[in-house]
Each structure stands twice: as C-alpha cells, then as structure tokens.
Motif scaffolding. Sequence first.
Motif, PDB file in Angstrom:
ATOM      1  N   THR A 191       0.788  -1.230   0.000  1.00 16.46           N
ATOM      2  CA  THR A 191       0.000   0.000   0.000  1.00 16.46           C
ATOM      3  C   THR A 191       0.820   1.279   0.000  1.00 16.46           C
ATOM      4  OG1 THR A 191      -0.146  -0.272   2.395  1.00 16.46           O
ATOM      5  CG2 THR A 191      -2.030  -1.019   1.092  1.00 16.46           C
ATOM      6  N   GLY A 192       2.148   1.187  -0.079  1.00 10.70           N
ATOM      7  CA  GLY A 192       2.951   2.402  -0.142  1.00 10.70           C
ATOM      8  C   GLY A 192       3.246   2.993   1.226  1.00 10.70           C
ATOM      9  N   GLY A 193       3.453   4.314   1.271  1.00  9.05           N
ATOM     10  CA  GLY A 193       4.017   4.963   2.441  1.00  9.05           C
ATOM     11  C   GLY A 193       3.047   5.715   3.322  1.00  9.05           C
ATOM     12  N   ILE A 194       3.608   6.685   4.094  1.00  8.47           N
ATOM     13  CA  ILE A 194       2.847   7.369   5.143  1.00  8.47           C
ATOM     14  C   ILE A 194       2.922   8.890   5.019  1.00  8.47           C
ATOM     15  CG2 ILE A 194       3.000   5.471   6.798  1.00  8.47           C
ATOM     16  CD1 ILE A 194       5.272   8.447   7.243  1.00  8.47           C
ATOM     17  N   GLY A 195       3.407   9.415   3.891  1.00  8.43           N
ATOM     18  CA  GLY A 195       3.662  10.846   3.761  1.00  8.43           C
ATOM     19  C   GLY A 195       2.473  11.729   4.035  1.00  8.43           C
ATOM     20  N   SER A 196       1.273  11.253   3.751  1.00  7.29           N
ATOM     21  CA  SER A 196       0.082  12.086   3.917  1.00  7.29           C
ATOM     22  C   SER A 196      -0.309  12.282   5.380  1.00  7.29           C
ATOM     23  CB  SER A 196      -1.102  11.493   3.140  1.00  7.29           C
ATOM     24  OG  SER A 196      -2.174  12.395   3.085  1.00  7.29           O
ATOM     25  N   ALA A 213      -1.824   0.259   9.248  1.00 11.38           N
ATOM     26  CA  ALA A 213      -2.952   0.185  10.168  1.00 11.38           C
ATOM     27  C   ALA A 213      -3.625  -1.178  10.087  1.00 11.38           C
ATOM     28  CB  ALA A 213      -3.954   1.303   9.863  1.00 11.38           C
ATOM     29  N   LEU A 214      -3.815  -1.682   8.866  1.00  7.65           N
ATOM     30  CA  LEU A 214      -4.405  -3.007   8.696  1.00  7.65           C
ATOM     31  C   LEU A 214      -3.597  -4.065   9.426  1.00  7.65           C
ATOM     32  CD1 LEU A 214      -5.188  -2.913   4.855  1.00  7.65           C
ATOM     33  CD2 LEU A 214      -6.892  -2.962   6.679  1.00  7.65           C
ATOM     34  N   ALA A 215      -2.284  -4.051   9.186  1.00  7.56           N
ATOM     35  CA  ALA A 215      -1.419  -5.076   9.774  1.00  7.56           C
ATOM     36  C   ALA A 215      -1.316  -4.924  11.289  1.00  7.56           C
ATOM     37  CB  ALA A 215      -0.033  -4.998   9.132  1.00  7.56           C
ATOM     38  N   ALA A 216      -1.224  -3.670  11.763  1.00  4.48           N
ATOM     39  CA  ALA A 216      -1.101  -3.443  13.207  1.00  4.48           C
ATOM     40  C   ALA A 216      -2.336  -3.930  13.948  1.00  4.48           C
ATOM     41  CB  ALA A 216      -0.867  -1.954  13.479  1.00  4.48           C
ATOM     42  N   ARG A 217      -3.523  -3.615  13.408  1.00  2.00           N
ATOM     43  CA  ARG A 217      -4.757  -4.090  14.045  1.00  2.00           C
ATOM     44  C   ARG A 217      -4.855  -5.606  14.024  1.00  2.00           C
ATOM     45  NH1 ARG A 217      -8.385  -0.026  15.213  1.00  2.00           N
ATOM     46  NH2 ARG A 217      -8.229   1.932  14.037  1.00  2.00           N
ATOM     47  N   ALA A 218      -4.210  -6.242  13.035  1.00  2.00           N
ATOM     48  CA  ALA A 218      -4.216  -7.706  12.933  1.00  2.00           C
ATOM     49  C   ALA A 218      -3.193  -8.346  13.856  1.00  2.00           C
ATOM     50  CB  ALA A 218      -3.946  -8.122  11.488  1.00  2.00           C
ATOM     51  N   GLY A 219      -2.374  -7.523  14.523  1.00  2.00           N
ATOM     52  CA  GLY A 219      -1.405  -8.049  15.475  1.00  2.00           C
ATOM     53  C   GLY A 219       0.008  -8.190  14.954  1.00  2.00           C
ATOM     54  N   ALA A 437      -0.695  11.945  23.346  1.00  2.00           N
ATOM     55  CA  ALA A 437      -1.905  12.337  24.082  1.00  2.00           C
ATOM     56  C   ALA A 437      -3.020  12.771  23.148  1.00  2.00           C
ATOM     57  CB  ALA A 437      -1.559  13.464  25.059  1.00  2.00           C
ATOM     58  N   ALA A 438      -2.674  13.425  22.048  1.00  2.00           N
ATOM     59  CA  ALA A 438      -3.685  13.914  21.110  1.00  2.00           C
ATOM     60  C   ALA A 438      -4.193  12.810  20.189  1.00  2.00           C
ATOM     61  CB  ALA A 438      -3.105  15.061  20.278  1.00  2.00           C
ATOM     62  N   LEU A 439      -3.333  11.858  19.850  1.00  2.00           N
ATOM     63  CA  LEU A 439      -3.690  10.837  18.862  1.00  2.00           C
ATOM     64  C   LEU A 439      -4.499   9.684  19.452  1.00  2.00           C
ATOM     65  CD1 LEU A 439      -0.270  10.716  16.981  1.00  2.00           C
ATOM     66  CD2 LEU A 439      -2.429  11.557  16.042  1.00  2.00           C
ATOM     67  N   TYR A 440      -4.226   9.320  20.687  1.00  2.00           N
ATOM     68  CA  TYR A 440      -4.881   8.137  21.247  1.00  2.00           C
ATOM     69  C   TYR A 440      -6.408   8.240  21.246  1.00  2.00           C
ATOM     70  CZ  TYR A 440      -5.910   4.102  24.113  1.00  2.00           C
ATOM     71  OH  TYR A 440      -6.420   2.905  24.557  1.00  2.00           O
ATOM     72  N   PRO A 441      -7.002   9.370  21.688  1.00  2.00           N
ATOM     73  CA  PRO A 441      -8.475   9.446  21.658  1.00  2.00           C
ATOM     74  C   PRO A 441      -9.049   9.312  20.255  1.00  2.00           C
ATOM     75  CG  PRO A 441      -7.546  11.165  23.062  1.00  2.00           C
ATOM     76  CD  PRO A 441      -6.408  10.565  22.327  1.00  2.00           C
ATOM     77  N   MET A 442      -8.298   9.734  19.231  1.00  2.00           N
ATOM     78  CA  MET A 442      -8.784   9.600  17.854  1.00  2.00           C
ATOM     79  C   MET A 442      -8.917   8.129  17.456  1.00  2.00           C
ATOM     80  SD  MET A 442      -6.624  12.489  15.792  1.00  2.00           S
ATOM     81  CE  MET A 442      -6.595  14.214  16.276  1.00  2.00           C
ATOM     82  N   ASP A 451      -7.579   5.332  11.688  1.00  2.00           N
ATOM     83  CA  ASP A 451      -6.457   4.541  11.175  1.00  2.00           C
ATOM     84  C   ASP A 451      -5.201   5.388  11.021  1.00  2.00           C
ATOM     85  OD1 ASP A 451      -7.904   2.229  11.155  1.00  2.00           O
ATOM     86  OD2 ASP A 451      -8.272   2.194   8.999  1.00  2.00           O
ATOM     87  N   ALA A 452      -5.355   6.618  10.541  1.00  2.00           N
ATOM     88  CA  ALA A 452      -4.200   7.510  10.427  1.00  2.00           C
ATOM     89  C   ALA A 452      -3.631   7.821  11.810  1.00  2.00           C
ATOM     90  CB  ALA A 452      -4.601   8.800   9.712  1.00  2.00           C
ATOM     91  N   ALA A 453      -4.506   8.036  12.790  1.00  2.00           N
ATOM     92  CA  ALA A 453      -4.047   8.301  14.150  1.00  2.00           C
ATOM     93  C   ALA A 453      -3.310   7.106  14.729  1.00  2.00           C
ATOM     94  CB  ALA A 453      -5.238   8.677  15.031  1.00  2.00           C
ATOM     95  N   LEU A 454      -3.767   5.905  14.402  1.00  2.00           N
ATOM     96  CA  LEU A 454      -3.090   4.691  14.866  1.00  2.00           C
ATOM     97  C   LEU A 454      -1.652   4.645  14.355  1.00  2.00           C
ATOM     98  CD1 LEU A 454      -4.566   1.093  14.740  1.00  2.00           C
ATOM     99  CD2 LEU A 454      -2.251   1.545  13.994  1.00  2.00           C
ATOM    100  N   VAL A 455      -1.470   4.900  13.064  1.00  2.00           N
ATOM    101  CA  VAL A 455      -0.126   4.877  12.488  1.00  2.00           C
ATOM    102  C   VAL A 455       0.724   5.991  13.084  1.00  2.00           C
ATOM    103  CG1 VAL A 455       1.228   4.979  10.362  1.00  2.00           C
ATOM    104  CG2 VAL A 455      -1.003   3.862  10.354  1.00  2.00           C
ATOM    105  N   GLY A 456       0.133   7.182  13.224  1.00  2.00           N
ATOM    106  CA  GLY A 456       0.861   8.286  13.826  1.00  2.00           C
ATOM    107  C   GLY A 456       1.281   7.991  15.252  1.00  2.00           C
ATOM    108  N   LEU A 457       0.400   7.381  16.024  1.00  2.66           N
ATOM    109  CA  LEU A 457       0.720   7.021  17.401  1.00  2.66           C
ATOM    110  C   LEU A 457       1.901   6.066  17.456  1.00  2.66           C
ATOM    111  CD1 LEU A 457      -0.048   6.995  20.469  1.00  2.66           C
ATOM    112  CD2 LEU A 457      -1.412   4.967  19.948  1.00  2.66           C
ATOM    113  N   MET A 458       1.920   5.084  16.582  1.00  3.85           N
ATOM    114  CA  MET A 458       2.998   4.111  16.593  1.00  3.85           C
ATOM    115  C   MET A 458       4.332   4.757  16.193  1.00  3.85           C
ATOM    116  SD  MET A 458       1.249   0.564  15.251  1.00  3.85           S
ATOM    117  CE  MET A 458       2.601  -0.400  15.913  1.00  3.85           C
ATOM    118  N   ILE A 459       4.295   5.678  15.221  1.00  5.08           N
ATOM    119  CA  ILE A 459       5.515   6.391  14.836  1.00  5.08           C
ATOM    120  C   ILE A 459       6.014   7.239  16.008  1.00  5.08           C
ATOM    121  CG2 ILE A 459       6.433   8.217  13.346  1.00  5.08           C
ATOM    122  CD1 ILE A 459       4.557   7.154  11.144  1.00  5.08           C
ATOM    123  N   ALA A 460       5.099   7.948  16.665  1.00  2.78           N
ATOM    124  CA  ALA A 460       5.481   8.791  17.799  1.00  2.78           C
ATOM    125  C   ALA A 460       6.029   7.961  18.945  1.00  2.78           C
ATOM    126  CB  ALA A 460       4.284   9.623  18.257  1.00  2.78           C
TER     127      ALA A 460
END
Length: 509
Positions: A191-196, A213-219, A437-442, A451-460
């Motif tokens: 699915t490519g990258g995360i630039g957006s 996000a798909l893979a992370a939610r799948a474990g 703190a800002a991303l988790y509630p999203m 899903d974008a917040a999930l990826v951002g949280l993991m990067i952070a």
Amino acid sequence: MEQRDLGGSPIIIGGGLAGLMTALYLAPEPVVLLSKAPLGIETSSAWAQGGIAACIGPDDRPALQIEDTLKAGDGICDEAAVKRIVSAAGEAIAELIRLGVPFDRDGDGNLAFGLEAAHSRRRIVHAGGDGSGREIMNALTRAVLATPSITVVKGCAARRLIVEDNRIVGVLGNTNCGPVLFATGRVIIATGGIGSLYLASTNPAGSFGQGLALAARAGATMADLEFVQFHPTALNIGASPLPLVSEAVRGEGAIIIDEHGERFMANVPGAELAPRDVVARAIWHHMQGGHQVFLDARQALGKSFPQHFPGITEKCRAAGIDPVTQPIPIRPAAHYHMGGIAVDAAGRSSVEGLWACGEAASTGLHGANRLASNSLLEAAVCARFVAESVAATISRRTSPRFDEEIARSSDPAPVRKIMSEAAGVLRNGPGLRDAIAALYPMIEANAPESDAALVGLMIAAAALKRQESRGAHTRTDFPDHDPALAHRSFLKFGEAVEIARELVPEAVG
C-alpha cells in the motif's frame, strides 16, 4: 454484507510497483488485486522521478552499492537483506525490460546511468528522464491488464484484515456498492508509504499508512517506524501534496542557496550530495532562521534543464517559475518511510498468511536513512521473493466473520498538524508525548481519522523510545548517537497503547 469466496486465491492490497510486480510474478496462479484508484494513478511509484538504483554499470559492482547503502543506513541496516536485495538488481532490471519498460539509453544503445546523493557511482537507471515512475507503471499496468490470471477490483479500499488464531482468514473492503468480505488465507500488503500524515508531503493524499494500520490491528509486528525520510527539495509552492524536485537535479550539479545567493551547504561534507537527512536538516535549520531556500540549476544546466527534467520543468512553469533563468524555491517534505511491517527474507510478517512488499514493508534494507532510488529497487526485487513464498504456501478455504462497526472512509487531515509539529524533521520528548496524548483518543473514537491516528501514534511511540539521533530520526534532546541503540526497533500496536497509558494516562481518561 456481501461475501466473496476466492477459493484460496491470494489478495494483493495496493496498485503500485510492488503490488503489480507481485501479481505478475504469481501468474499464472489466480490473484485478486484491490486498488482504490485506477491502476497507475495516485501511487507513489507513478510519481517517482529518480529511477532505480542498480549496480550493473561497467564501473560498478554489488559490493559498492552495498557499501553505499550501509553507510546511508547509519548503522542499523540488516546487512543480509542489503546484500540479498542489491545483488538481485540486474535480474530485476532485466525483468522490467522484458515487461516493456523503456529505460533511457546512451548514444550506443546501452543503459544510461545517473548520479544521486551518497552514491559512489552513476548507477540510477531512468525511464523518460524524470518520468521514471510513470513509464514503469505504464508498462506494468499494460502487462497486468493483459494477464488473465489477475483480477483487478478498482475502487476498493481494504478496511480490516480478519484474523483467527494469528492466521489471516479474510479482508473487509469498502467498494462503491458497499462493504465486501473477501474470504482468503493469503494477503499481500503493498500500500505504499505514510507521507500524507504530514502537512508537507510529496506522496499521494491516500498514502497515510493504511496498510500499516491493517497489519497493526491484525497483530503484526512493525519495525523502524521512527525513521521517516524528509526529501530536502520539494517544490515550495504551498500546494498539497508538494511536487518533487528530484535529487537527480543536484546530481547534475545544481546547488542550494538562500535569498542572498549564499551557498550555505558549501562546507558540509558532501555539500548538496550529502545524505538526504543531512541536507534536509540543513535546509530546515536555515528556514527556521527566517531564510528562504532555493535550488539553483542555472549554471549547471541552464537551457538544457527542460531536456534533462521535462516533468520538473512543467511543474515549475505551472507555478510561474522558469528553472532555466530562476532558482527553484524548495523545502523539506515527508517523502519515504524506512519503517513498516516487519518482514523476513520472503516478505512474511509475524501473522500467518500475511506478507508485505514495497514501502509498506520493513525489510532492513534502508536502516535509518534510505539511499536514493533504492526504494523502487526494493519493490521490484522483493516482489519476486514474496510471490515465490506466497505460491509455495498451501492455500486454504476460509469462512471469515466480521460484525464490528467501522468508519466507512479514512481521513488523515486531523492528524497532519500533530505529526508535523511533533514527529517532523526535528523531534523532542515533550512534543512526542503531546502527540501521543492527542492521537490516542482519535483511535478510540472509531472515526475516519482513526487509522491515520493509529499509524501516527505508533511512529510517535517508536520515536519516543529511541533516545538518540540517528539517520532521519533527530531528537533535539538526544542529539548524539547512542552505541547501545545501534539496532533496529520493533513495536506492536498493543505496546504503543501501553506507552500511551504509562506516559500520558490523561490521554486515556
């Protein structure tokens, strides 16, 4: 909800170079390819200007590209992966030629090689000058549409992977006609990258890490998520996404100056052809000091600029800039993610039946900082490794069930300001904690931005854990290398959630 039994056929999620090449290598085995957009459109592969790094020139050899790759990776490349992928470059280029890619040639009909930053040889193979990605994708799209074993489902966005006992059993996709549950035990994420996830990006708007996000939610286990490469020379015209000014322009002698004409990188080792993280930080620091920054090709290329870089010329002129007579305004922008889904040599993730290929995967090739034009090489080479592994895996019929309510669409817009401020070119602990703190509630809200917040949280979270500066990851509160951290990082979604709970309990109430 409509359910489709694929009879054991694998699903490929993503229509870029990695996805199309994997599908072609799997032929004649039937395969279903899910693509949000028509093939060849809105993919990072199609937008790529720089071409493919391939150590196949008369003065080159794999050992030299391996050395350059390891040096750029700043101490955390998987050396075995580097050797395996780089050594397969010649075979990958030959396959692309067989599929009809019109690589540029010199006057004698031999492949022409360009130079890019941190390469010790001219080894970048282009097609159509700075239109390499477009030409490659055009050829692969024609090949895919002419292959009867490949079924392309356009306008379908994968929204969840269905997993039972750490084993893939299906994919939930959203189509124009509603949700569809595909039954399959084999899935390839491409699915490519995360630039957006960032305000300033050179990636298509849909490239916000949906596959992660798909893979992370799948474990699945993720790797090296903290390493986000910011291309130093995006065309600074206020657009979104920003057009890219290829590193190849600097390879042809263009210099970086400010509004006073000062070449402020002249005394930096490598100058304009230093590794991308070095150039991006230098430009960022200069901009933070109130300066404007430009790429000046007037002396190096002058009137020949349009011939060498027709695509860049078109984008510049559309913005009212003539690169023949004017310096080009530039800025760093999110461009490539070295991190992704952790995979082995065959592209297998930690979830049975799930593979990843291309930018969504983390093979260990890039380490802390991708060497220019190694990305398309990785996608083309690893597509064969993945296809061979998928084909050798026994297919099973599955009967997935999915009752969860999820948002029907994805929107990374609410995440961009948070990620740009906290996890951009420069990071620090307080900023990363604020981002978590800002991303988790999203994520918990089950909203379009979840899903974008999930990826951002993991990067952070990964950036917070790496308390040093290395490659594309720069912590202003930990500005030096830590020898104890000269290794890859691995993270699961559940671990990122625990970091949120431990470090910022107010984020979870």
